[in-house]
Design an enzyme around this catalytic site. Structure first.
Site, mmCIF file in Angstrom:
data_model
loop_
_atom_site.group_PDB
_atom_site.id
_atom_site.type_symbol
_atom_site.label_atom_id
_atom_site.label_comp_id
_atom_site.label_asym_id
_atom_site.label_seq_id
_atom_site.Cartn_x
_atom_site.Cartn_y
_atom_site.Cartn_z
ATOM 1 N N ARG A 58 0.881 -1.176 0.000
ATOM 2 C CA ARG A 58 0.000 0.000 0.000
ATOM 3 C C ARG A 58 0.906 1.209 0.000
ATOM 4 N NH1 ARG A 58 -2.443 4.209 0.153
ATOM 5 N NH2 ARG A 58 -4.499 4.564 1.033
ATOM 6 N N GLU A 66 -11.128 4.984 -5.130
ATOM 7 C CA GLU A 66 -11.478 3.564 -5.068
ATOM 8 C C GLU A 66 -12.002 3.097 -6.421
ATOM 9 O OE1 GLU A 66 -10.850 1.645 -2.527
ATOM 10 O OE2 GLU A 66 -10.234 3.238 -1.165
ATOM 11 N N ARG A 100 -0.976 -5.259 4.801
ATOM 12 C CA ARG A 100 -0.170 -4.784 3.678
ATOM 13 C C ARG A 100 1.034 -4.020 4.194
ATOM 14 N NH1 ARG A 100 -5.022 -1.539 0.873
ATOM 15 N NH2 ARG A 100 -4.882 -0.681 2.967
#
Length: 175
Positions: A58, A66, A100
């Site tokens: 990330r 998104e 992540r």
């Protein structure tokens, strides 16, 4: 849940393996190198390391639209053009709640997150901006400001674009 725990452990193990003994993990980033094999969206990729381990990354300092949000697909395509199939370096500072690795990512020495900002396809994620070094903070803010002033990407939208953190909050709100 098991997958999330595994990914968190994998990222932590990678950080521990790269950290000098006795160092604090949050004190400075650690480098992962590999090939970008998947682009989930404009701020999340998967890298394949030399040992064939896949690590989800990330991007630190940015938040891209998104998938279901306006500009989300364009942001993902931009990230694909910048990084997919290429060798990258991830300077990892932490692991997020989804397991992540959170990192500044470079391809050919260029910070890909800054390029997303310059293209107007991400916002500076001000909530986590203090996790970046001071010079990087200035660079990220300047890149976003330049894109906004030039009305590039999402900044060309006649309506004010909705930042992803607000969009996610609206989607979670009870109706």
């Amino acid at each position: 849940m098991l997958r999330k725990t595994f990914l968190t452990a994998l990222c932590a193990a990678a950080l521990m393996a790269l950290a000098p003994s006795g160092s604090a993990l949050a004190a400075r980033p650690y480098v992962l190198e590999g090939k970008v094999i998947h682009v989930a969206d404009g701020d999340t990729i998967t890298m394949l390391l030399a040992d064939r381990t896949q690590v989800k990354i990330r991007f630190s300092g940015i938040d891209a639209p998104e998938k279901g949000q306006a500009w989300g697909q364009r942001s993902r395509r931009s990230m694909s053009a910048l990084a997919a199939g290429r060798q990258a370096r991830a300077y990892v500072g932490k692991t997020d709640r989804y397991g992540r690795c959170v990192a500044v990512v470079t391809v050919d020495g260029a910070d890909v997150g800054v390029e997303q900002l310059r293209r107007g396809l991400a916002w500076v994620y001000t909530r986590y901006l203090d996790e970046l070094p001071y010079d990087a903070r200035r660079l990220y803010l300047q890149a976003e400001r330049e894109a906004r002033d030039a009305r590039r990407g999402l900044w060309s939208d006649p309506e004010d674009p909705v930042p992803p953190w607000d969009w996610r909050k609206m989607r979670r709100a009870p109706r």
